[in-house]
Write an enzyme that holds these catalytic residues in place. Structure first.
Site, PDB file in Angstrom:
ATOM      1  N   GLY A  30      35.001 -13.329  24.268  1.00  0.00           N
ATOM      2  CA  GLY A  30      35.822 -12.333  23.578  1.00  0.00           C
ATOM      3  C   GLY A  30      35.810 -12.529  22.077  1.00  0.00           C
ATOM      4  O   GLY A  30      36.336 -13.519  21.569  1.00  0.00           O
ATOM      5  N   VAL A  31      35.183 -11.593  21.365  1.00  0.00           N
ATOM      6  CA  VAL A  31      35.125 -11.707  19.898  1.00  0.00           C
ATOM      7  C   VAL A  31      35.962 -10.579  19.279  1.00  0.00           C
ATOM      8  O   VAL A  31      35.470  -9.755  18.515  1.00  0.00           O
ATOM      9  CB  VAL A  31      33.674 -11.723  19.357  1.00  0.00           C
ATOM     10  CG1 VAL A  31      33.049 -13.079  19.594  1.00  0.00           C
ATOM     11  CG2 VAL A  31      32.828 -10.625  19.977  1.00  0.00           C
ATOM     12  N   LYS A  39      62.245 -13.776  26.316  1.00  0.00           N
ATOM     13  CA  LYS A  39      61.255 -12.738  26.575  1.00  0.00           C
ATOM     14  C   LYS A  39      61.960 -11.543  27.202  1.00  0.00           C
ATOM     15  O   LYS A  39      62.966 -11.698  27.893  1.00  0.00           O
ATOM     16  CB  LYS A  39      60.209 -13.260  27.577  1.00  0.00           C
ATOM     17  CG  LYS A  39      58.889 -12.540  27.505  1.00  0.00           C
ATOM     18  CD  LYS A  39      58.012 -13.114  26.429  1.00  0.00           C
ATOM     19  CE  LYS A  39      56.684 -12.415  26.355  1.00  0.00           C
ATOM     20  NZ  LYS A  39      55.771 -13.074  25.416  1.00  0.00           N
ATOM     21  N   HIS A  92      40.176  -9.844  17.765  1.00  0.00           N
ATOM     22  CA  HIS A  92      40.925 -10.222  16.560  1.00  0.00           C
ATOM     23  C   HIS A  92      40.917 -11.725  16.288  1.00  0.00           C
ATOM     24  O   HIS A  92      40.921 -12.145  15.141  1.00  0.00           O
ATOM     25  CB  HIS A  92      42.370  -9.734  16.671  1.00  0.00           C
ATOM     26  CG  HIS A  92      42.478  -8.257  16.508  1.00  0.00           C
ATOM     27  ND1 HIS A  92      42.545  -7.392  17.571  1.00  0.00           N
ATOM     28  CD2 HIS A  92      42.487  -7.495  15.390  1.00  0.00           C
ATOM     29  CE1 HIS A  92      42.595  -6.153  17.115  1.00  0.00           C
ATOM     30  NE2 HIS A  92      42.561  -6.189  15.803  1.00  0.00           N
TER      31      HIS A  92
HETATM   32  P1  NAI Z   1      41.668  -8.610  21.207  1.00  0.00           P
HETATM   33  O1  NAI Z   1      42.024  -7.547  22.183  1.00  0.00           O
HETATM   34  O2  NAI Z   1      41.514  -8.270  19.763  1.00  0.00           O
HETATM   35  O3  NAI Z   1      40.278  -9.302  21.637  1.00  0.00           O
HETATM   36  C1  NAI Z   1      39.960  -9.578  22.951  1.00  0.00           C
HETATM   37  C2  NAI Z   1      38.457  -9.333  23.087  1.00  0.00           C
HETATM   38  O4  NAI Z   1      38.073  -9.729  24.399  1.00  0.00           O
HETATM   39  C3  NAI Z   1      38.078  -7.868  22.924  1.00  0.00           C
HETATM   40  O5  NAI Z   1      37.007  -7.755  21.999  1.00  0.00           O
HETATM   41  C4  NAI Z   1      37.650  -7.456  24.335  1.00  0.00           C
HETATM   42  O6  NAI Z   1      36.604  -6.475  24.330  1.00  0.00           O
HETATM   43  C5  NAI Z   1      37.162  -8.783  24.891  1.00  0.00           C
HETATM   44  N1  NAI Z   1      37.122  -8.851  26.349  1.00  0.00           N
HETATM   45  C6  NAI Z   1      37.956  -8.282  27.254  1.00  0.00           C
HETATM   46  N2  NAI Z   1      37.564  -8.607  28.497  1.00  0.00           N
HETATM   47  C7  NAI Z   1      36.503  -9.425  28.373  1.00  0.00           C
HETATM   48  C8  NAI Z   1      35.657 -10.097  29.299  1.00  0.00           C
HETATM   49  N3  NAI Z   1      35.836  -9.987  30.621  1.00  0.00           N
HETATM   50  N4  NAI Z   1      34.652 -10.855  28.821  1.00  0.00           N
HETATM   51  C9  NAI Z   1      34.439 -10.979  27.497  1.00  0.00           C
HETATM   52  N5  NAI Z   1      35.190 -10.336  26.577  1.00  0.00           N
HETATM   53  C10 NAI Z   1      36.209  -9.581  27.019  1.00  0.00           C
HETATM   54  O7  NAI Z   1      42.748  -9.778  21.413  1.00  0.00           O
HETATM   55  P2  NAI Z   1      43.060 -10.972  20.428  1.00  0.00           P
HETATM   56  O8  NAI Z   1      44.205 -10.620  19.553  1.00  0.00           O
HETATM   57  O9  NAI Z   1      41.781 -11.457  19.818  1.00  0.00           O
HETATM   58  O10 NAI Z   1      43.610 -12.068  21.446  1.00  0.00           O
HETATM   59  C11 NAI Z   1      42.724 -12.751  22.305  1.00  0.00           C
HETATM   60  C12 NAI Z   1      43.546 -13.629  23.243  1.00  0.00           C
HETATM   61  O11 NAI Z   1      44.286 -14.565  22.476  1.00  0.00           O
HETATM   62  C13 NAI Z   1      44.578 -12.880  24.093  1.00  0.00           C
HETATM   63  O12 NAI Z   1      44.694 -13.527  25.331  1.00  0.00           O
HETATM   64  C14 NAI Z   1      45.864 -13.040  23.304  1.00  0.00           C
HETATM   65  O13 NAI Z   1      46.997 -12.946  24.142  1.00  0.00           O
HETATM   66  C15 NAI Z   1      45.687 -14.438  22.764  1.00  0.00           C
HETATM   67  N6  NAI Z   1      46.454 -14.707  21.568  1.00  0.00           N
HETATM   68  C16 NAI Z   1      46.258 -13.959  20.452  1.00  0.00           C
HETATM   69  C17 NAI Z   1      46.968 -14.222  19.291  1.00  0.00           C
HETATM   70  C18 NAI Z   1      46.730 -13.464  18.049  1.00  0.00           C
HETATM   71  O14 NAI Z   1      47.162 -13.939  16.969  1.00  0.00           O
HETATM   72  N7  NAI Z   1      46.038 -12.319  18.097  1.00  0.00           N
HETATM   73  C19 NAI Z   1      47.992 -15.314  19.251  1.00  0.00           C
HETATM   74  C20 NAI Z   1      48.070 -16.086  20.464  1.00  0.00           C
HETATM   75  C21 NAI Z   1      47.341 -15.763  21.580  1.00  0.00           C
END
Ligand code: NAI
Length: 353
Positions: A179-180, A79, A182
């Protein structure tokens, strides 16, 4: 500089890289290169001092070694943490300078995006090094948004935990998704297709309304989603959400979600186990994304990446069985399995074409 020593699992190498011309101040940690090049993203953030910056890089690099090992990838763990300069700076020049440092390591470390960095930053890095992934323009087989792959791995893990912990199929379960975005949105669609009932929450009201319309989900306030009266909770927003207060008031019997570093401290793992809540370790169930990124870097086919993601539940089962057999928390069991496979140098063979 004081490095946080980890006697149980020390890092192989720690590089402190400074470039006066661009303001680059990076710590690159190669935790393990036993299974392959140390792979792990580049975080860009503000830190009060180099000690916190280094500690974060060490912790994250170790996590990557375990995640990559358990996902069966021919990659070690590493990292980078770059400190955001306090004064104005040329972002592209700073990331080009970082790329020179990565190139200097001759392929022992492969970088990619992480919190605070983007595809544009990695494109700047790629001007100085070949050892970078997460580039949309790379002409290889498997690429694109890793999130649906992550969601698929979480779904498969949820099926397993529903059967083992709740004794019923996922189609009979109520699942809460925090969280809905990606990952959470495709996960909601997959669960809906499976017949599960959904409760969702998101700070983005447009996103939550869209997914609720598509899936018939109930919408909960963001402050209530983790303690909602459901079977399974899926944290899919930010890390650190499983603290003592949340765990003590949680109604669900299973936690299985995509968010990285869901436990606020390691004590939360024991607290979850004490309450009889099955915690599916985040880095085991959310590996679909890194598998897809690894496939991009290693030039694997979509087919190979697909089957590796499909094996997510098998890997989780191994963790759960070990935890039960040895009376360990699922987190301790996962970490031990990962350390074992690194110690035994079990370098995963590529799948047959
Ligand atoms: P994203 O940013 O697209 O989605 C996160 C969602 O959570 C957003 O819609 C945001 O508005 C919402 N959010 C933020 N604070 C919140 C709260 N207090 N209560 C409810 N909703 C809230 O992120 P993504 O890509 O969907 O990733 C989600 C999690 O999964 C992150 O922790 C990321 O590190 C982890 N992750 C993602 C991967 C990926 O392929 N995208 C792979 C491995 C882990």
């Amino acid at each position: 500089m004081v490095f946080a020593a980890n006697d149980e699992s020390p890092a192989e190498d720690v590089y402190v890289v400074r470039d006066r011309a661009t303001g680059l101040d990076a710590v690159i940690v190669l935790h393990s290169t036993v299974l392959g090049p140390a792979a792990g993203g580049c975080r860009f953030d503000s830190y009060p001092s180099g000690v916190e910056q280094t500690r974060d890089a060490m912790r994250l690099a170790e996590g990557m070694s375990y995640k990559n090992a358990l996902a069966g990838l021919p990659l070690g763990g590493g990292k980078t943490v770059i400190r955001r300069p306090a004064v104005a700076f040329d972002r592209a020049a700073l990331f080009r300078a970082f790329g020179r440092a990565v190139e200097h390591l001759g392929g022992r470390y492969v970088t990619a995006e992480d919190v605070g960095t983007s595809v544009a930053d990695m494109s700047a890095v790629a001007k100085s090094t070949r050892y970078v992934a997460g580039l949309t323009a790379r002409p290889v087989h498997a690429k694109g948004d890793p999130s649906p792959w992550t969601a698929r791995g979480v779904l498969l893990s949820m099926r397993l935990t529903a059967e083992r912990q709740l004794g019923k199929p996922l189609s009979d379960c109520i699942v809460a998704i925090q969280g809905v975005g990606h990952v959470g949105a495709p996960l909601a669609r997959m669960l809906h297709a499976e017949g599960a009932r959904l409760v969702i929450a998101d700070t983005d009201s447009a996103a939550v309304a869209r997914v609720a319309t598509e899936t018939g989900a109930l919408v909960a306030p963001t402050s209530r989603i983790l303690t909602a009266p459901v079977d399974t909770v899926a944290p899919c927003a930010m890390g650190g959400v499983l603290d003592a207060t949340t765990v003590r008031t949680m109604a669900a019997r299973v936690v299985c979600g995509a968010a990285n570093n869901q436990l606020s401290t390691s004590a939360s793992a024991a607290l979850l186990a004490d309450r009889g809540i099955l915690y599916a370790p985040d880095y085991v169930v959310n590996a679909g994304g890194i598998i897809n990124v690894a496939a991009e870097y290693l030039g694997w086919s979509v087919n190979e990446a697909f089957w590796r993601v499909e094996a997510t539940a098998e890997r989780l089962l191994e963790v759960l069985v070990r935890a039960e057999d040895r009376g360990q928390t699922t987190v301790d069991a996962a970490n031990a399995l990962a350390r074992d496979s690194i110690a035994r140098r079990v370098r995963p063979a590529p799948l047959a074409a």
